[in-house]
Design an enzyme around this catalytic site. Structure first.
Site, short mmCIF file in Angstrom:
data_model
loop_
_atom_site.label_atom_id
_atom_site.label_comp_id
_atom_site.label_asym_id
_atom_site.label_seq_id
_atom_site.Cartn_x
_atom_site.Cartn_y
_atom_site.Cartn_z
N SER A 144 3.99 3.00 8.01
CA SER A 144 3.65 1.92 7.09
C SER A 144 4.88 1.36 6.38
O SER A 144 5.80 2.09 6.01
CB SER A 144 2.67 2.43 6.04
OG SER A 144 1.42 2.68 6.62
N GLY A 145 4.87 0.04 6.20
CA GLY A 145 5.95 -0.62 5.49
C GLY A 145 7.16 -0.96 6.34
O GLY A 145 8.01 -1.73 5.92
N GLY B 241 5.75 3.37 14.34
CA GLY B 241 6.24 2.65 13.17
C GLY B 241 5.38 2.98 11.98
O GLY B 241 4.21 2.61 11.93
N HIS C 281 0.82 -1.22 0.00
CA HIS C 281 0.00 0.00 0.00
C HIS C 281 0.85 1.27 0.00
O HIS C 281 0.32 2.37 -0.19
CB HIS C 281 -0.98 0.00 1.19
CG HIS C 281 -0.37 0.36 2.51
ND1 HIS C 281 0.04 -0.58 3.43
CD2 HIS C 281 -0.10 1.57 3.07
CE1 HIS C 281 0.52 0.04 4.50
NE2 HIS C 281 0.45 1.33 4.32
N ASP D 35 -0.40 -7.60 1.82
CA ASP D 35 0.13 -6.23 1.77
C ASP D 35 1.65 -6.25 1.94
O ASP D 35 2.20 -5.94 3.00
CB ASP D 35 -0.52 -5.40 2.88
CG ASP D 35 -0.19 -3.92 2.79
OD1 ASP D 35 0.40 -3.50 1.77
OD2 ASP D 35 -0.52 -3.18 3.74
#
Length: 267
Positions: A214-215, A212, A73, A119
């Site tokens: 995304s990713g 934290g 995403h 994802d």
């Protein structure tokens, strides 16, 4: 040429994976804290040119000299991306940091944006990096590994310091204990949104999940002392960072080891 290959092997062997030269200072600070500089040397900043200049958009994890793991995403085909490695502060100019353009970005072919299924994405760097005290890879878990409920893992990233606050300048870490699938998938937790290919962590209403972005990685330490990237930050509650029974949800890396190996082999 042979001499260069031998030298590369020696450098890689000296650093290995998941064993930082400057080990993280671990504490039970519930709202996240500044990390010890370069104690998570596999943490990367994924940056896009969507605003007309390079801007941090997501985190990610270096898993080899030329591959980075992140979330699907995070990727938008309309933009170009680069990866910054060896960063501690996003604003400061640091001798330890380097930037690499992306040669390939491969999102999982079955990624479902509506349900956050699969994802996960891999980024191949334009050229390999040389491992050092400030840049080295995290270890990958074995296929099928499931973390026990309560495992003490750490999320890292330059995410927001509070639900509506600014992004952090300094890399942050926060303790997020793992929540077992049986609990996380209960109707009053994440219900059917939490699958057995995900890892939940946090959700006690106290520990922050904003730290934290995304990713970025869910870092979990093996008994041998090495750190493994067991999760990729996928989604959390839209109501805020510290929502009771709504832990941060990560893509479970151990469920995608075959996919990771296939992509890295074919590209």
């Amino acid at each position: 040429m042979r001499r260069l290959l031998v030298l590369a092997f020696v450098v890689a062997s000296a650093y290995g994976c998941g064993l930082p030269t400057f080990p993280p200072v671990l504490s039970r600070v519930v709202a996240g804290e500044d990390v010890r500089p370069h104690s998570w040397p596999w943490q990367i900043s994924l940056q896009s040119d969507s605003s007309g200049r390079w801007r941090h958009v997501c985190g990610g994890t270096l898993i080899s000299s030329d591959w980075v793991l992140t979330a699907a995403h995070c990727i938008n085909d309309r933009y170009k991306y680069r990866v910054e490695l060896g960063k501690h502060s996003l604003k400061a100019s640091e001798e330890s940091s380097i930037a690499r353009r992306t040669a390939k970005i491969i999102s999982h072919e079955d990624y479902n944006i509506l349900l956050s299924r699969n994802d996960i994405a891999l980024i191949k760097l334009s050229s390999p990096v040389t491992f050092s005290d400030t840049i080295m890879p995290a270890c990958l878990p074995d296929r099928g590994v499931v973390l026990p409920h309560g495992s003490p893992c750490y999320v890292t990233g330059w995410g927001r310091l509070s639900s509506s606050g600014p992004l952090a300048d300094i890399l942050q870490q926060a303790l997020l204990p793992v929540v077992g699938h049986d609990t996380c998938s209960k109707p009053d937790w994440w219900s059917v949104l939490a699958t057995d290919k995900m890892v939940c962590a946090g959700g006690d209403g106290i520990t922050a999940g904003c730290n934290g972005d995304s990713g970025g990685p869910l870092n979990c330490q093996n008994p041998d002392g090495a750190w493994y990237v067991n999760g990729v930050v996928s989604f959390g509650s839209g109501q805020g960072c510290n929502v009771f029974q709504k832990p941060t949800v990560f893509t479970q890396v151990s469920s995608y080891i075959d996919w990771i190996n296939t992509v890295m082999t074919n590209y």
